[in-house]
Scaffold this motif. Structure first.
Motif, PDB file in Angstrom:
ATOM      1  N   PHE A 176       3.337   8.410   0.339  1.00 53.35           N
ATOM      2  CA  PHE A 176       4.636   7.945  -0.145  1.00 53.35           C
ATOM      3  C   PHE A 176       5.706   8.143   0.927  1.00 53.35           C
ATOM      4  CE2 PHE A 176       8.726   8.810  -2.107  1.00 53.35           C
ATOM      5  CZ  PHE A 176       8.881   7.710  -2.929  1.00 53.35           C
TER       6      PHE A 176
ATOM      7  N   TYR B 290     -10.606  -1.030  -3.168  1.00 52.14           N
ATOM      8  CA  TYR B 290     -10.263   0.117  -4.011  1.00 52.14           C
ATOM      9  C   TYR B 290      -9.653  -0.277  -5.340  1.00 52.14           C
ATOM     10  CZ  TYR B 290     -11.191   3.144  -0.078  1.00 52.14           C
ATOM     11  OH  TYR B 290     -11.814   3.814   0.938  1.00 52.14           O
ATOM     12  N   THR B 291      -8.881  -1.369  -5.324  1.00 53.35           N
ATOM     13  CA  THR B 291      -8.220  -1.776  -6.559  1.00 53.35           C
ATOM     14  C   THR B 291      -8.451  -3.261  -6.792  1.00 53.35           C
ATOM     15  OG1 THR B 291      -6.246  -1.903  -5.191  1.00 53.35           O
ATOM     16  CG2 THR B 291      -6.370  -0.073  -6.727  1.00 53.35           C
TER      17      THR B 291
ATOM     18  N   TYR C 126      -4.436   6.574 -10.689  1.00 50.73           N
ATOM     19  CA  TYR C 126      -4.834   5.177 -10.614  1.00 50.73           C
ATOM     20  C   TYR C 126      -6.052   4.884 -11.480  1.00 50.73           C
ATOM     21  CZ  TYR C 126      -1.507   4.798  -6.857  1.00 50.73           C
ATOM     22  OH  TYR C 126      -0.350   4.799  -6.131  1.00 50.73           O
TER      23      TYR C 126
ATOM     24  N   THR D 183       7.969  -8.924  -7.790  1.00 49.66           N
ATOM     25  CA  THR D 183       8.647  -8.010  -6.878  1.00 49.66           C
ATOM     26  C   THR D 183       9.843  -7.386  -7.563  1.00 49.66           C
ATOM     27  OG1 THR D 183       7.970  -9.323  -5.004  1.00 49.66           O
ATOM     28  CG2 THR D 183       9.808  -7.856  -4.655  1.00 49.66           C
TER      29      THR D 183
ATOM     30  N   PHE E   4       4.134  12.113  -8.275  1.00 50.58           N
ATOM     31  CA  PHE E   4       5.106  13.125  -7.888  1.00 50.58           C
ATOM     32  C   PHE E   4       5.057  14.327  -8.810  1.00 50.58           C
ATOM     33  CE2 PHE E   4       7.284  10.718  -4.736  1.00 50.58           C
ATOM     34  CZ  PHE E   4       7.790  11.737  -3.949  1.00 50.58           C
TER      35      PHE E   4
ATOM     36  N   TYR F  91       1.898  -4.362   0.519  1.00 50.40           N
ATOM     37  CA  TYR F  91       2.927  -5.371   0.336  1.00 50.40           C
ATOM     38  C   TYR F  91       3.797  -5.478   1.579  1.00 50.40           C
ATOM     39  CZ  TYR F  91       6.639  -7.869  -1.996  1.00 50.40           C
ATOM     40  OH  TYR F  91       7.550  -8.803  -2.348  1.00 50.40           O
ATOM     41  N   ILE F  92       4.252  -4.303   2.037  1.00 50.59           N
ATOM     42  CA  ILE F  92       5.156  -4.285   3.187  1.00 50.59           C
ATOM     43  C   ILE F  92       4.443  -4.786   4.439  1.00 50.59           C
ATOM     44  CG2 ILE F  92       6.447  -2.774   4.714  1.00 50.59           C
ATOM     45  CD1 ILE F  92       6.854  -0.946   2.239  1.00 50.59           C
TER      46      ILE F  92
ATOM     47  N   ARG G 206      -6.068  -5.749  -8.762  1.00 53.31           N
ATOM     48  CA  ARG G 206      -4.734  -6.196  -8.337  1.00 53.31           C
ATOM     49  C   ARG G 206      -4.810  -7.627  -7.820  1.00 53.31           C
ATOM     50  NH1 ARG G 206      -2.843  -0.890  -5.472  1.00 53.31           N
ATOM     51  NH2 ARG G 206      -2.250   0.279  -7.317  1.00 53.31           N
TER      52      ARG G 206
ATOM     53  N   MET H  62       8.629   0.673  -4.679  1.00 57.13           N
ATOM     54  CA  MET H  62       8.748  -0.755  -4.951  1.00 57.13           C
ATOM     55  C   MET H  62       7.924  -1.174  -6.156  1.00 57.13           C
ATOM     56  SD  MET H  62       8.395  -1.906  -1.009  1.00 57.13           S
ATOM     57  CE  MET H  62       8.858  -3.614  -1.133  1.00 57.13           C
ATOM     58  N   PHE H  63       6.712  -0.658  -6.234  1.00 58.67           N
ATOM     59  CA  PHE H  63       5.798  -1.100  -7.287  1.00 58.67           C
ATOM     60  C   PHE H  63       5.282   0.082  -8.080  1.00 58.67           C
ATOM     61  CE2 PHE H  63       5.473  -4.252  -3.964  1.00 58.67           C
ATOM     62  CZ  PHE H  63       5.700  -5.415  -4.679  1.00 58.67           C
ATOM     63  N   GLU H  64       4.715  -0.203  -9.202  1.00 65.18           N
ATOM     64  CA  GLU H  64       3.967   0.786  -9.982  1.00 65.18           C
ATOM     65  C   GLU H  64       4.733   2.102 -10.142  1.00 65.18           C
ATOM     66  OE1 GLU H  64       0.016   0.847  -8.167  1.00 65.18           O
ATOM     67  OE2 GLU H  64      -0.353  -0.831  -9.512  1.00 65.18           O
TER      68      GLU H  64
ATOM     69  N   THR I  13      -4.854  11.595  -7.470  1.00 64.52           N
ATOM     70  CA  THR I  13      -4.831  10.156  -7.236  1.00 64.52           C
ATOM     71  C   THR I  13      -5.829   9.447  -8.131  1.00 64.52           C
ATOM     72  OG1 THR I  13      -5.878  10.846  -5.201  1.00 64.52           O
ATOM     73  CG2 THR I  13      -3.859   9.577  -5.005  1.00 64.52           C
TER      74      THR I  13
ATOM     75  N   CYS J  34      -4.030   7.331   0.880  1.00 63.78           N
ATOM     76  CA  CYS J  34      -4.131   6.946  -0.518  1.00 63.78           C
ATOM     77  C   CYS J  34      -4.317   5.439  -0.596  1.00 63.78           C
ATOM     78  CB  CYS J  34      -2.875   7.369  -1.280  1.00 63.78           C
ATOM     79  SG  CYS J  34      -2.934   6.866  -2.997  1.00 63.78           S
TER      80      CYS J  34
ATOM     81  N   TYR K 155      -4.911   3.525  -2.798  1.00 65.63           N
ATOM     82  CA  TYR K 155      -4.480   2.839  -4.019  1.00 65.63           C
ATOM     83  C   TYR K 155      -2.997   2.498  -4.002  1.00 65.63           C
ATOM     84  CZ  TYR K 155      -8.710   5.296  -5.373  1.00 65.63           C
ATOM     85  OH  TYR K 155      -9.979   5.795  -5.407  1.00 65.63           O
ATOM     86  N   TYR K 156      -2.298   3.051  -3.031  1.00 63.49           N
ATOM     87  CA  TYR K 156      -0.845   2.923  -3.033  1.00 63.49           C
ATOM     88  C   TYR K 156      -0.434   1.489  -2.699  1.00 63.49           C
ATOM     89  CZ  TYR K 156       3.973   4.251  -2.243  1.00 63.49           C
ATOM     90  OH  TYR K 156       5.323   4.351  -2.315  1.00 63.49           O
ATOM     91  N   TYR K 157       0.274   0.868  -3.613  1.00 64.32           N
ATOM     92  CA  TYR K 157       0.547  -0.563  -3.557  1.00 64.32           C
ATOM     93  C   TYR K 157       1.516  -0.940  -2.439  1.00 64.32           C
ATOM     94  CZ  TYR K 157       1.533  -5.106  -5.770  1.00 64.32           C
ATOM     95  OH  TYR K 157       1.668  -6.420  -6.042  1.00 64.32           O
ATOM     96  N   ASP K 158       2.638  -0.225  -2.392  1.00 65.53           N
ATOM     97  CA  ASP K 158       3.759  -0.645  -1.547  1.00 65.53           C
ATOM     98  C   ASP K 158       3.368  -0.976  -0.110  1.00 65.53           C
ATOM     99  OD1 ASP K 158       4.916   0.136  -3.872  1.00 65.53           O
ATOM    100  OD2 ASP K 158       6.592   1.202  -2.932  1.00 65.53           O
TER     101      ASP K 158
ATOM    102  N   LYS L 207      -9.135   5.839 -11.100  1.00 62.36           N
ATOM    103  CA  LYS L 207     -10.158   5.324 -10.193  1.00 62.36           C
ATOM    104  C   LYS L 207     -11.220   6.349  -9.844  1.00 62.36           C
ATOM    105  CE  LYS L 207      -8.660   1.322  -9.359  1.00 62.36           C
ATOM    106  NZ  LYS L 207      -9.454   0.179  -9.724  1.00 62.36           N
TER     107      LYS L 207
END
Ligand SMILES: Nc1ncnc2c1ncn2[C@@H]1O[C@H](COP(=O)(O)OP(=O)(O)OP(=O)(O)O)[C@@H](O)[C@H]1O
Ligand SMILES: [Mg+2]
Lengths: 284, 249, 266
Positions: free
Chosen positions: A63, A136-137, C229, A205, C53, A110-111, A140, C43-45, C225, A102, A104-107, C231
């Protein structure tokens, strides 16, 4: 000193001094200014090391690094109109590290995808990242949408693009992407497909800044789409291709020439395709 | 229980050498110590600083182990639960669980000694009263003064009527009134038939409470003294014994 | 058992009397205030990130507090000779080890529950607001169990060090070392399977293997994690991880007891 009030006053003064020191001395000496400051980016260790040095806090690290990248790109955007070439490496490295920390982390997908495709034209790397994300996902579907778009729009691989759009439609259960896929296979509908996909992306978004970026792109594409339709009408009416956009206007097909939100100008190339001098990125 | 000969403590030929840390020489603290304490007796161990008094006590408690020799407490080996249920201990310079309050601490000890319910509550109250801490029961121990700690230490040593009370310098840090109180407490338990084993530097107190005294020096017991047979002051005997020892070496 | 409970009780009492407990609760409330800030950072999720966190925070706070507590209490026990006194009380030496262990674990249990309970409404709220990234509250508390097992294991290790040495600084580094090695071994073993790892000198590989089989694999309890998720975790492997933790803890604790029985308490 002796009275209670006196001591309180001294404590207050010291606290104010503390704030003052922070305010006046924290900035100019240690921090560089302007472009110099903007160009500095954190150094990463190898992704594997980044992972084990995170112990059980790899998620936080992912993050934090992603946030760091966003801040960095934000600072750059104050100095440069379009993301400068030297920023590509930080993006790729951050994406590598974060997807290891990680996956699984989406952002981050995207970026990275956003910058790598539009600004750096490195669609291969973007696609590789998206494929990793899907590993992994797989649920999505938006990754399929990106992949589909990348293939057809940047790589001009329409069949693969259509395939990904079908996947997106199947995983998301949204039939509109299957429609776009079928249109994609006919050359004439491609701008329309791009518009459709962009709309899907905008819908998904949340971040206002990114949304505005996508909307600009959408506006440009809509301009192109409008002109493309006009060219088609012109061809049907006169049997030849128009030489330039003025001709379309003179023929009364369009009222005015739409503006390229990126500051470029639309034109018609020899094959009758509508293009823009900005290539859909901000012009310096 | 070794009721046969009525001995509560039997220490035979114990030696103890502290190995020390990495670069320290081993230190021989106890050299062939033997003595026994009868049931109901008040036995005092006296000696200069560093003579080995506390070390002897720790071995009797089973906190540390002798290199050789044998220790029997109430017929069992030290450290056995059976034994520990019947004995109590007041350390020198005691530090108890400091963030507990006095009452909770005494309660904790009382419970471990098998007291429960109303009996426990009454006993806790009684002992706090006896050591003059009835008003400080709710204070955390870390706010106690040195003498108050010593008082609470005495209370925990006597609660639950142990058969053997081991006190390492019980009069340390007490004011004159406190010393009187401590002496009275010890005499009172003696009247109940409890055995008391304690150390002290203050020979005057020892003389008053002890039936029998052992003089320990450099890890050796030099002499046993029966207090009732004393013709002179204990202090003179003590000093003479040490002088004789120094001469013979 | 009565004596063990008695010691456990006194341990919990001591732990609660330490102000650190309230500090953590206040810190948690402050951390909760950071939620709106985090909301704009991601931004997401959003619910998942928030849950990530919250769980990381819980993990961190509980670890730090427990390390502080265990070390602090062991330190006074050893350095100020309270331990000598305590084991002269009518308890077996093993009662002390088990009692301390149970007390600490019970306290950790309360702590984890409180922190999770304070943070859960926020995560639940955001989960409701953004159903596109669902997060299951059940997992939230299940993670508490895993964290508890990890803490229990670390407490057992701390007690083992208490039986091994009389120096708190040694046991502190010992526990920290076990934590670090325990969390990195998984990655290192993974690395051994890669090309570069294969070409490592035999000696280094042997060392890594030995270390791997001695130290606990704490990475097994880091299911944050996975839970966030939803998973890569099936019931069986979750169960096995817990079983592993319990077994390892029991063994370490028994080892601590065996060593403590013969320890000279200066
Ligand atoms: N843990 C230890 N390691 C090394 N030496 C020790 C240790 N404990 C005690 N000693 C040594 O053993 C000797 C006897 O100590 P002990 O505490 O028994 O003396 P004492 O007779 O109780 O003295 P005091 O009257 O001052 O309390 C001392 O010389 C001391 O330095
Ligand atoms: Mg002493």
């Amino acid at each position: 000193m002796k009275s209670k009030g006196g001591r309180l006053l001294i404590v207050l003064i010291l606290v104010l001094l503390m704030i003052g020191v922070n305010y006046f001395f924290d900035k100019p000496q240690v921090r560089l200014k302007g472009r110099e400051e903007a160009e500095r980016f954190r150094l990463y260790a190898n992704p594997s090391f980044e992972k084990w040095s995170g112990f059980e806090f790899t998620f936080l690290k992912a993050f934090y690094y992603t946030l760091g990248l966003r801040v960095y790109m934000g600072k750059l955007s104050e100095e440069y109109l379009a993301p400068p070439p030297f920023a590509k490496d930080p993006i790729v490295r951050t994406a590598e590290v974060v997807t290891r920390l990680c996956p699984y982390y989406y952002d981050i997908y995207y970026i990275a995808n956003g910058y790598l495709t539009w600004d750096y034209g490195d669609v291969e790397t973007a696609n590789r990242l998206l494929e990793k994300g899907l590993e992994y996902t797989p649920e999505r579907w938006i990754y399929y949408l990106y992949l589909g778009f990348n293939h057809f729009y940047f790589l001009k691989d329409y069949e693969k693009g259509a395939m990904y759009l079908v996947e997106a439609s199947e995983v998301s259960g949204k039939p509109q992407y299957a429609h776009l896929a079928s249109k994609l296979l006919y050359a004439s509908g491609r701008t329309e497909v791009a518009i459709g996909i962009l709309k899907g992306m905008i819908e998904n978004t949340r971040d206002e800044g990114w949304k505005r970026g996508l909307e600009t792109r959408l506006k440009a594409l809509e301009g192109i789409y409008e002109l493309e339709k006009a060219v088609e009408v012109f061809r049907e009416r006169f049997g030849t291709l128009p030489q330039n956009l003025e001709e379309l206007k003179n023929a009364g097909i369009i009222k005015g020439i739409p503006e390229d939100p990126y500051g470029g100008e639309f034109y018609i190339d020899e094959e009758g395709n509508v293009r823009t001098t900005s290539n859909l990125t901000y012009m310096d | 229980m070794s009721a046969v000969n009525g001995n509560v403590v039997e220490v035979t030929n114990i030696c103890k050498t502290f190995k020390g840390d990495l670069f320290q020489k081993p230190f021989s603290a106890l050299k062939d110590i033997s003595f026994e304490i009868e049931k109901g007796e008040s036995f005092g161990l006296i000696g200069v600083n560093g003579a080995g008094k506390s070390t002897t006590i720790k071995i009797i408690l089973g906190v540390i182990f002798p290199d050789s020799g044998e220790v029997k407490i109430l017929g069992d080996s030290p450290g056995a639960l059976k034994v520990k249920k019947k004995i109590s201990y007041l350390p020198e310079n005691p530090v108890f669980y400091e963030n507990l309050n006095g009452e909770d601490f005494i309660k904790f000890v009382g419970r471990l000694r098998g007291l429960e319910g109303k009996v426990l509550r009454d006993e806790v109250e009684r002992w706090l009263f006896k050591v003059n801490l009835e008003k400080d029961g709710k204070k955390p121990l870390k706010k106690y003064s040195r003498g108050m700690i010593q008082r609470i230490g005495l209370a925990q040593a006597f609660i639950g009527n142990p058969e053997l009370v081991i006190l390492d310098e019980p009069l340390n840090g007490l004011d004159p009134l406190g010393r009187r109180m401590a002496r009275d407490l010890i005499e009172e338990t003696l009247r109940l038939g409890t055995t008391v084993f304690f150390t002290s530097h203050i020979l005057e107190d020892i003389e008053r409470i002890c039936h029998r005294v052992a003089i320990i020096h450099s890890g050796r017991i030099l002499r046993f003294v029966d207090v009732k047979d004393l013709k002179e002051g204990l202090e003179e005997v003590f000093i003479r014994t040490l002088e004789e020892y120094e001469e013979s070496n | 058992m009565k004596r063990v409970i008695e010691l456990a009780r006194i341990t919990v009492k001591q732990a609660i009397k330490e102000r650190s407990f309230y500090v953590i609760l206040i810190a948690t409330l402050l951390a909760v205030l950071a939620v709106p800030v985090l909301y704009s950072f991601t931004m997401f999720e959003v619910p998942r990130v928030l849950a990530g966190f919250a769980l990381s925070y819980t993990n961190f706070a509980v670890l730090i507090l427990m390390l502080f507590l265990v070390m602090n209490l062991s330190q006074t026990d050893l350095d100020r000779k309270t331990l000598q006194y305590v084991i002269s009380l009518p308890i077996r030496r093993r009662d002390y080890v088990f009692g301390r262990f149970l007390g600490f674990v019970f306290f950790a249990c309360i702590l984890i529950f409180f922190i999770l309970a304070i943070t859960v409404p926020f995560v639940a709220l955001f989960s409701r607001m953004r159903p596109d990234a669902p997060f299951y509250i059940g997992y939230y508390f299940l993670y508490g169990v895993f964290l508890l097992i990890e803490v229990a294991l670390l407490v057992a290790i701390a007690l083992l060090f208490l039986s091994l040495t009389s120096r708190t600084i040694v046991s502190m580094f010992g526990v920290a070392g076990c934590y670090i090695v325990g969390h990195t071994m998984d990655e290192v073993a993974e690395f051994l399977r890669t090309g570069t790892g294969m070409n490592m000198p035999v000696f280094s590989k042997a060392v890594i293997q030995v270390v791997r089989y001695i130290f606990p694999n704490l990475a097994l309890f880091d299911v944050k994690t996975a839970f966030i998720y939803g998973k890569g975790m099936d019931g069986m492997s979750l169960f096995l991880s817990l079983l592993y933790g319990v077994l390892y803890t029991v063994i370490v604790l028994l080892l601590a007891v065996v060593l403590f029985e013969k320890k000279e308490v200066y």
